[in-house]
Design a protein around this motif. Structure first.
Motif, PDB file in Angstrom:
ATOM      1  N   MET A  62       0.865  -1.172   0.000  1.00 26.31           N
ATOM      2  CA  MET A  62       0.000   0.000   0.000  1.00 26.31           C
ATOM      3  C   MET A  62       0.901   1.221   0.000  1.00 26.31           C
TER       4      MET A  62
ATOM      5  N   VAL B 141      -3.733   4.720   9.490  1.00 24.76           N
ATOM      6  CA  VAL B 141      -4.328   4.106   8.310  1.00 24.76           C
ATOM      7  C   VAL B 141      -5.800   3.867   8.601  1.00 24.76           C
TER       8      VAL B 141
ATOM      9  N   LEU C 286      -8.811   1.958   7.975  1.00 26.10           N
ATOM     10  CA  LEU C 286      -8.938   0.598   7.454  1.00 26.10           C
ATOM     11  C   LEU C 286     -10.072   0.447   6.452  1.00 26.10           C
TER      12      LEU C 286
ATOM     13  N   ALA D 140      -8.384   1.521   3.344  1.00 24.39           N
ATOM     14  CA  ALA D 140      -7.456   0.471   2.926  1.00 24.39           C
ATOM     15  C   ALA D 140      -8.202  -0.706   2.299  1.00 24.39           C
ATOM     16  N   ALA D 141      -9.361  -1.074   2.865  1.00 26.17           N
ATOM     17  CA  ALA D 141     -10.135  -2.205   2.333  1.00 26.17           C
ATOM     18  C   ALA D 141     -10.534  -1.962   0.881  1.00 26.17           C
TER      19      ALA D 141
ATOM     20  N   ASP E  50     -11.190  -4.623   8.522  1.00 23.72           N
ATOM     21  CA  ASP E  50     -11.813  -3.733   7.541  1.00 23.72           C
ATOM     22  C   ASP E  50     -12.483  -2.504   8.155  1.00 23.72           C
TER      23      ASP E  50
ATOM     24  N   SER F 288      -6.492   8.431   6.449  1.00 22.39           N
ATOM     25  CA  SER F 288      -5.114   7.939   6.395  1.00 22.39           C
ATOM     26  C   SER F 288      -4.162   9.101   6.185  1.00 22.39           C
TER      27      SER F 288
ATOM     28  N   ALA G 167      -5.102  -5.435   0.942  1.00 19.16           N
ATOM     29  CA  ALA G 167      -5.554  -5.104   2.292  1.00 19.16           C
ATOM     30  C   ALA G 167      -6.307  -6.245   2.973  1.00 19.16           C
TER      31      ALA G 167
ATOM     32  N   LEU H 289      -5.741  -7.184   6.652  1.00 12.71           N
ATOM     33  CA  LEU H 289      -6.052  -6.178   7.667  1.00 12.71           C
ATOM     34  C   LEU H 289      -7.516  -6.229   8.077  1.00 12.71           C
TER      35      LEU H 289
END
Length: 165
Positions: free
Chosen positions: A32, A99, A101, A104-105, A116, A45, A111, A114
């Protein structure tokens, strides 16, 4: 950066000998990447600045280790005296990144490992970290507070004073 293995192969083929392409391509791992943004969305983020924390979470502080002398000796003279003083002070960690999430998802497979939801907050002891082989030089917090419970945290006064010294 590249989004597909085919794009990666093209870049690798332009830069490496033919017998090295598969070796280099085989070493690639998903990653990422942070990019510059102009917004400072609460809970978004980002790298640097200050974290967004709910009132129930305080800015984390590094615990004073039992082996201050051992850690300080790894730095050698003349840094060891400064490291001893820094470690004994039990200062707050420096904030590195947060971050979101959910954001990121949205990046897909990279991702998947990680959670969510929530945010990962990364803190690090920039002064001692390179000399400490233990786990106390960093702190990661998984905060699952709703965005409306967050506020931009002010940097602790002791950290501001230490940074200016």
């Amino acid at each position: 950066m590249f989004d597909t293995l085919a794009q990666a192969h093209q870049v690798i083929e332009e830069s490496f000998a033919a017998n090295m392409v598969e070796i280099v391509a085989g070493a690639l791992r998903p990653a990422m990447v942070f990019s510059a943004k102009s917004d400072d969305k609460l809970g978004g983020s980002r790298i640097g600045g200050t974290p967004d924390l709910p009132k129930v979470i305080e800015w984390p502080q590094r615990p004073v280790p039992n082996n201050i002398d051992e850690i300080a000796q790894r730095a050698g003279e003349p840094l060891d005296a400064d490291l001893r003083q820094h470690l004994a002070a039990g200062l707050p960690y420096a904030f590195i990144a947060q971050v979101n999430l959910t954001e990121a998802a949205g990046l897909g497979d990279v991702a998947k490992p990680l959670p969510d939801a929530g945010r990962l907050l990364f803190f690090y002891d920039l002064i001692v970290g390179p000399f400490d082989t233990g786990v106390q030089s960093a702190k990661v917090i998984w905060d699952r507070s709703p965005a409306e419970a967050l506020a931009h945290a002010a940097m602790p006064d002791s950290l501001v004073t230490a940074a200016s010294a």
